[in-house]
Design a protein around this motif. Structure first.
Motif, mmCIF file in Angstrom:
data_model
loop_
_atom_site.group_PDB
_atom_site.id
_atom_site.type_symbol
_atom_site.label_atom_id
_atom_site.label_comp_id
_atom_site.label_asym_id
_atom_site.label_seq_id
_atom_site.Cartn_x
_atom_site.Cartn_y
_atom_site.Cartn_z
ATOM 1 N N ALA A 1 3.477 7.159 6.327
ATOM 2 C CA ALA A 1 2.209 7.363 7.024
ATOM 3 C C ALA A 1 1.107 6.702 6.215
ATOM 4 C CB ALA A 1 1.939 8.847 7.169
ATOM 5 N N PRO A 2 0.072 6.231 6.870
ATOM 6 C CA PRO A 2 -1.027 5.603 6.128
ATOM 7 C C PRO A 2 -1.724 6.610 5.224
ATOM 8 C CG PRO A 2 -1.589 5.827 8.436
ATOM 9 C CD PRO A 2 -0.163 6.251 8.290
ATOM 10 N N ILE A 3 -2.393 6.078 4.264
ATOM 11 C CA ILE A 3 -3.098 6.935 3.309
ATOM 12 C C ILE A 3 -4.309 7.588 3.984
ATOM 13 C CG2 ILE A 3 -2.314 5.655 1.306
ATOM 14 C CD1 ILE A 3 -4.952 4.174 1.298
ATOM 15 N N THR A 4 -4.789 8.635 3.380
ATOM 16 C CA THR A 4 -5.942 9.343 3.930
ATOM 17 C C THR A 4 -7.226 8.997 3.189
ATOM 18 O OG1 THR A 4 -5.449 11.234 2.524
ATOM 19 C CG2 THR A 4 -4.564 11.283 4.762
ATOM 20 N N SER A 5 -7.116 8.176 2.173
ATOM 21 C CA SER A 5 -8.280 7.779 1.386
ATOM 22 C C SER A 5 -9.239 6.946 2.229
ATOM 23 C CB SER A 5 -7.829 6.966 0.173
ATOM 24 O OG SER A 5 -8.947 6.431 -0.514
ATOM 25 N N THR A 6 -10.504 6.983 1.859
ATOM 26 C CA THR A 6 -11.497 6.120 2.498
ATOM 27 C C THR A 6 -11.921 4.986 1.560
ATOM 28 O OG1 THR A 6 -13.284 7.562 1.759
ATOM 29 C CG2 THR A 6 -12.378 7.972 3.965
ATOM 30 N N GLN A 7 -11.271 4.880 0.402
ATOM 31 C CA GLN A 7 -11.589 3.840 -0.578
ATOM 32 C C GLN A 7 -10.904 2.531 -0.189
ATOM 33 O OE1 GLN A 7 -13.735 4.288 -3.245
ATOM 34 N NE2 GLN A 7 -14.075 6.229 -2.184
ATOM 35 N N ASP A 8 -11.677 1.458 -0.105
ATOM 36 C CA ASP A 8 -11.116 0.157 0.249
ATOM 37 C C ASP A 8 -10.035 -0.274 -0.732
ATOM 38 O OD1 ASP A 8 -12.791 0.028 2.454
ATOM 39 O OD2 ASP A 8 -14.247 -1.302 1.482
ATOM 40 N N SER A 9 -10.200 0.040 -2.006
ATOM 41 C CA SER A 9 -9.199 -0.358 -3.000
ATOM 42 C C SER A 9 -7.849 0.304 -2.728
ATOM 43 C CB SER A 9 -9.685 -0.027 -4.410
ATOM 44 O OG SER A 9 -9.926 1.363 -4.544
ATOM 45 N N PHE B 1 -0.915 -4.193 0.316
ATOM 46 C CA PHE B 1 -0.110 -4.998 -0.593
ATOM 47 C C PHE B 1 1.306 -4.436 -0.697
ATOM 48 C CE2 PHE B 1 1.715 -6.073 -4.662
ATOM 49 C CZ PHE B 1 1.563 -7.449 -4.695
ATOM 50 N N ASP B 2 1.414 -3.129 -0.850
ATOM 51 C CA ASP B 2 2.727 -2.492 -0.968
ATOM 52 C C ASP B 2 3.586 -2.766 0.265
ATOM 53 O OD1 ASP B 2 1.947 -1.507 -3.431
ATOM 54 O OD2 ASP B 2 1.544 0.521 -2.684
ATOM 55 N N ARG B 3 2.998 -2.630 1.434
ATOM 56 C CA ARG B 3 3.740 -2.861 2.675
ATOM 57 C C ARG B 3 4.122 -4.332 2.822
ATOM 58 N NH1 ARG B 3 4.205 1.045 6.194
ATOM 59 N NH2 ARG B 3 4.423 -0.392 7.938
ATOM 60 N N GLY B 4 3.190 -5.222 2.535
ATOM 61 C CA GLY B 4 3.465 -6.650 2.658
ATOM 62 C C GLY B 4 4.530 -7.113 1.686
ATOM 63 N N SER B 5 4.501 -6.610 0.464
ATOM 64 C CA SER B 5 5.464 -7.036 -0.550
ATOM 65 C C SER B 5 6.866 -6.487 -0.289
ATOM 66 C CB SER B 5 4.989 -6.659 -1.950
ATOM 67 O OG SER B 5 4.925 -5.260 -2.097
ATOM 68 N N LYS B 6 6.983 -5.528 0.625
ATOM 69 C CA LYS B 6 8.295 -5.006 1.030
ATOM 70 C C LYS B 6 8.819 -5.699 2.285
ATOM 71 C CE LYS B 6 7.423 -0.471 -0.925
ATOM 72 N NZ LYS B 6 7.048 0.919 -0.634
ATOM 73 N N GLY B 7 7.987 -6.582 2.858
ATOM 74 C CA GLY B 7 8.416 -7.297 4.060
ATOM 75 C C GLY B 7 8.243 -6.500 5.332
ATOM 76 N N TRP B 8 7.449 -5.447 5.257
ATOM 77 C CA TRP B 8 7.204 -4.638 6.448
ATOM 78 C C TRP B 8 6.181 -5.350 7.321
ATOM 79 C CZ3 TRP B 8 6.681 0.960 4.126
ATOM 80 C CH2 TRP B 8 7.905 1.320 3.545
ATOM 81 N N ASN B 9 6.159 -5.010 8.580
ATOM 82 C CA ASN B 9 5.237 -5.638 9.525
ATOM 83 C C ASN B 9 3.819 -5.115 9.351
ATOM 84 O OD1 ASN B 9 7.151 -7.273 10.899
ATOM 85 N ND2 ASN B 9 7.891 -5.454 11.946
ATOM 86 N N LEU B 10 2.854 -5.997 9.620
ATOM 87 C CA LEU B 10 1.450 -5.629 9.594
ATOM 88 C C LEU B 10 1.168 -4.672 10.742
ATOM 89 C CD1 LEU B 10 -1.429 -6.256 8.410
ATOM 90 C CD2 LEU B 10 -1.608 -7.972 10.218
ATOM 91 N N GLU B 11 0.480 -3.594 10.444
ATOM 92 C CA GLU B 11 0.110 -2.631 11.482
ATOM 93 C C GLU B 11 -1.301 -2.933 11.973
ATOM 94 O OE1 GLU B 11 1.968 1.558 10.634
ATOM 95 O OE2 GLU B 11 1.188 0.720 8.764
ATOM 96 N N THR B 12 -1.515 -2.685 13.243
ATOM 97 C CA THR B 12 -2.851 -2.852 13.803
ATOM 98 C C THR B 12 -3.697 -1.650 13.405
ATOM 99 O OG1 THR B 12 -2.348 -1.685 15.861
ATOM 100 C CG2 THR B 12 -1.910 -4.076 15.811
ATOM 101 N N GLN B 13 -4.998 -1.789 13.563
ATOM 102 C CA GLN B 13 -5.885 -0.670 13.262
ATOM 103 C C GLN B 13 -5.584 0.502 14.195
ATOM 104 O OE1 GLN B 13 -10.009 -1.725 12.946
ATOM 105 N NE2 GLN B 13 -10.621 0.319 12.309
ATOM 106 N N ASN C 1 -4.623 4.238 13.097
ATOM 107 C CA ASN C 1 -5.381 5.377 13.609
ATOM 108 C C ASN C 1 -4.448 6.412 14.232
ATOM 109 O OD1 ASN C 1 -7.916 4.403 12.860
ATOM 110 N ND2 ASN C 1 -8.254 3.396 14.820
ATOM 111 N N ASN C 2 -3.495 5.950 15.029
ATOM 112 C CA ASN C 2 -2.545 6.863 15.680
ATOM 113 C C ASN C 2 -1.677 7.581 14.657
ATOM 114 O OD1 ASN C 2 -3.488 6.202 18.222
ATOM 115 N ND2 ASN C 2 -1.921 4.660 18.580
ATOM 116 N N ALA C 3 -1.266 6.868 13.615
ATOM 117 C CA ALA C 3 -0.436 7.475 12.571
ATOM 118 C C ALA C 3 -1.231 8.466 11.729
ATOM 119 C CB ALA C 3 0.164 6.391 11.686
ATOM 120 N N SER C 4 -2.537 8.362 11.782
ATOM 121 C CA SER C 4 -3.409 9.270 11.027
ATOM 122 C C SER C 4 -3.921 10.395 11.908
ATOM 123 C CB SER C 4 -4.601 8.487 10.453
ATOM 124 O OG SER C 4 -4.169 7.496 9.595
ATOM 125 N N ASP C 5 -3.120 10.779 12.880
ATOM 126 C CA ASP C 5 -3.494 11.844 13.813
ATOM 127 C C ASP C 5 -4.830 11.572 14.484
ATOM 128 O OD1 ASP C 5 -1.156 13.310 13.288
ATOM 129 O OD2 ASP C 5 -2.080 14.270 11.555
#
Length: 119
Positions: A20-28, A35-47, A51-55
């Motif tokens: 699930a996406p992080i709950t932080s509001t920090q851009d970093s 970066f973590d998702r991209g370096s694992k070869g996972w697909n880019l998620e849309t905004q 949003n849907n994954a973050s309830d």
């Protein structure tokens, strides 16, 4: 048949490994998440997917921009690896390098077919 079962099981494991996406509001934090998702070869998620994954919690535009920037850097790292070796290991490849390296998929498939012959 073994190759088919391997691909199906790998796909299921890949689907279960998404987080699930992080709950932080920090851009970093969002940059690191991308970066973590991209370096694992996972697909880019849309905004919208994030949003849907973050309830339904709306992700800030700057967070999503940081996520996509981090993802692009991670994707470049992922796509620099030896695609043949990736296939030889029997790893799952979802096509994320196709636009970066036109030979990546071909090399991956050669390695994957060599891997399945050894089974």
């Amino acid at each position: 048949m073994k190759a088919f079962i391997t691909v199906v099981l790998s796909s299921l494991l890949f689907a279960c490994s998404t987080t699930a996406p992080i709950t932080s509001t920090q851009d970093s934090d969002w940059n690191q998440y991308g970066f973590d998702r991209g370096s694992k070869g996972w697909n880019l998620e849309t905004q919208e997917q994030l949003n849907n994954a973050s309830d339904g919690q709306q992700i800030k535009v700057s967070n999503y921009q940081a996520y996509t920037a981090g993802y692009a850097n991670g994707q470049m790292k992922y796509c620099q690896q030896d695609a043949y070796e990736l296939g030889m290991k029997g790893e799952v490849y979802t096509g994320v390098c196709d636009s970066i390296n036109k030979d990546f998929k071909y090399d991956y498939l050669r390695g994957y077919h060599s891997h399945t012959k050894d089974m």
